[in-house]
Structure formats: structure tokens, C-alpha cells
Scaffold this motif. Structure first.
Motif, PDB file in Angstrom:
ATOM      1  N   THR A  44      27.451  -4.039  75.188  1.00  0.00           N
ATOM      2  CA  THR A  44      26.656  -3.191  74.307  1.00  0.00           C
ATOM      3  C   THR A  44      27.420  -2.851  73.036  1.00  0.00           C
ATOM      4  O   THR A  44      28.628  -3.073  72.940  1.00  0.00           O
ATOM      5  CB  THR A  44      26.235  -1.904  75.046  1.00  0.00           C
ATOM      6  OG1 THR A  44      25.265  -1.217  74.263  1.00  0.00           O
ATOM      7  CG2 THR A  44      27.415  -0.998  75.294  1.00  0.00           C
ATOM      8  N   ILE A  45      26.732  -2.301  72.084  1.00  0.00           N
ATOM      9  CA  ILE A  45      27.340  -1.871  70.833  1.00  0.00           C
ATOM     10  C   ILE A  45      28.060  -0.547  71.077  1.00  0.00           C
ATOM     11  O   ILE A  45      27.509   0.361  71.696  1.00  0.00           O
ATOM     12  CB  ILE A  45      26.251  -1.683  69.755  1.00  0.00           C
ATOM     13  CG1 ILE A  45      25.578  -3.009  69.441  1.00  0.00           C
ATOM     14  CG2 ILE A  45      26.836  -1.064  68.495  1.00  0.00           C
ATOM     15  CD1 ILE A  45      24.364  -2.872  68.541  1.00  0.00           C
ATOM     16  N   ASP A  46      29.252  -0.435  70.576  1.00  0.00           N
ATOM     17  CA  ASP A  46      29.990   0.823  70.641  1.00  0.00           C
ATOM     18  C   ASP A  46      29.503   1.678  69.474  1.00  0.00           C
ATOM     19  O   ASP A  46      29.955   1.531  68.332  1.00  0.00           O
ATOM     20  CB  ASP A  46      31.488   0.552  70.550  1.00  0.00           C
ATOM     21  CG  ASP A  46      32.329   1.810  70.650  1.00  0.00           C
ATOM     22  OD1 ASP A  46      31.779   2.922  70.493  1.00  0.00           O
ATOM     23  OD2 ASP A  46      33.544   1.682  70.885  1.00  0.00           O
ATOM     24  N   ALA A  51      29.491   4.007  63.983  1.00  0.00           N
ATOM     25  CA  ALA A  51      29.276   5.142  63.091  1.00  0.00           C
ATOM     26  C   ALA A  51      30.406   5.286  62.070  1.00  0.00           C
ATOM     27  O   ALA A  51      30.184   5.747  60.947  1.00  0.00           O
ATOM     28  CB  ALA A  51      29.116   6.423  63.895  1.00  0.00           C
ATOM     29  N   THR A  52      31.624   4.868  62.439  1.00  0.00           N
ATOM     30  CA  THR A  52      32.748   4.962  61.501  1.00  0.00           C
ATOM     31  C   THR A  52      32.663   3.903  60.405  1.00  0.00           C
ATOM     32  O   THR A  52      33.365   4.003  59.406  1.00  0.00           O
ATOM     33  CB  THR A  52      34.098   4.815  62.229  1.00  0.00           C
ATOM     34  OG1 THR A  52      34.208   3.490  62.768  1.00  0.00           O
ATOM     35  CG2 THR A  52      34.244   5.846  63.337  1.00  0.00           C
ATOM     36  N   LYS A  53      31.806   2.914  60.588  1.00  0.00           N
ATOM     37  CA  LYS A  53      31.680   1.825  59.620  1.00  0.00           C
ATOM     38  C   LYS A  53      30.415   1.932  58.771  1.00  0.00           C
ATOM     39  O   LYS A  53      30.116   1.053  57.976  1.00  0.00           O
ATOM     40  CB  LYS A  53      31.701   0.487  60.356  1.00  0.00           C
ATOM     41  CG  LYS A  53      33.028   0.213  61.053  1.00  0.00           C
ATOM     42  CD  LYS A  53      32.948  -1.018  61.919  1.00  0.00           C
ATOM     43  CE  LYS A  53      34.253  -1.394  62.539  1.00  0.00           C
ATOM     44  NZ  LYS A  53      34.884  -0.417  63.380  1.00  0.00           N
TER      45      LYS A  53
END
Length: 136
Positions: A44-46, A51-53
Motif C-alpha cells: 500500500t501507499i505510505d 504527505a511529506t512530498k
């Protein structure tokens, strides 16, 4: 989200629009989807890392558009971003941000459906919205 893998009522609420007459999803179907969700947790997507990117470093600072957004507007079929009114996973702000990134004026198309638009008994709302978009 991971609780939805083992909690049937939560899974129904988050993905299929609640428990009103099971919303077209049988208990057997729900268990099958939960097994898919469990499998997907491995790949899955972390979201915390993602969000930090965000927003993308390449986004136009004034418009909020992707560098390729103008090219999308030259296509015969314009881009479409669909959100749902009964979504507890992707909110209206996320739909509008994605629309702006894709160069769509006025925000995304919102349909009366839960997050998994095509799986519950409101599937026709999503299908009709896409059909209307294709027809122009």
C-alpha cells in the motif's frame, strides 16, 4: 483504515456507504473485499510519507497546476476527477486539489456514492456521471 479489514460495520461505512439494507454488498462479498484489503496492506501507499512530498515540487505555484495540465486540455476528452459525497477517505478538499493539479476549473465532479463508487447499490450514480462526461 486497517480496522476495516476485521470490522465489518466499519468496512461497510468507509467503503460501501453504510448499512442501509447492506447497500448491495452481501456479507460474503464484504468478507471477500476485506480479504483483498488485507492483501493490499502489504503493498500500500505510505500516506504519512506521501504527505511529506505534497504538493509536488513541480506544481505551478500560482495556479496549482501540474506541469502537464495545459497539454491535458488539448485532448479530445478532457480530464475527469470524481469524488463522492459519502466518502470518509478522500474529502472534497482532496478532490478539488487533484482537480486543480490536473487543470480542471471548478473542482471535481461529486457523485452521490460511497468511496468505492462502483461496488455498492449507488453504482449507477458513478456510471451515469462518467457516461455524461464521455458524452460531453
Amino acid at each position: 483504515m486497517k480496522k476495516a479489514i476485521v470490522d465489518k460495520p466499519l468496512c461497510r461505512d468507509l467503503f460501501f456507504g453504510g448499512n442501509d439494507d447492506d447497500n448491495g454488498i452481501s456479507d460474503q462479498d464484504l468478507e471477500r473485499y476485506q480479504s483483498y484489503f488485507e492483501r493490499d496492506t502489504v503493498a500500500t501507499i505510505d500516506l504519512a510519507d506521501l504527505a511529506t512530498k505534497l504538493p509536488s515540487l513541480l506544481v505551478d505555484k500560482q495556479s496549482g497546476n501540474a506541469p502537464f495540465a495545459k497539454q491535458l486540455q488539448t485532448l479530445p476528452l478532457k480530464p475527469l476527477v470524481v469524488g463522492t459525497l459519502d466518502d470518509f477517505i478522500v474529502d472534497r478538499k482532496g478532490v478539488d486539489e487533484t482537480s486543480r493539479y490536473m487543470g480542471i476549473k471548478g473542482g471535481g465532479l461529486m457523485v452521490d456514492s460511497p468511496h468505492d463508487v462502483m461496488l455498492g447499490n449507488k453504482w449507477r450514480n458513478g456510471a451515469d456521471a462518467i457516461l455524461n462526461w464521455v458524452k460531453g
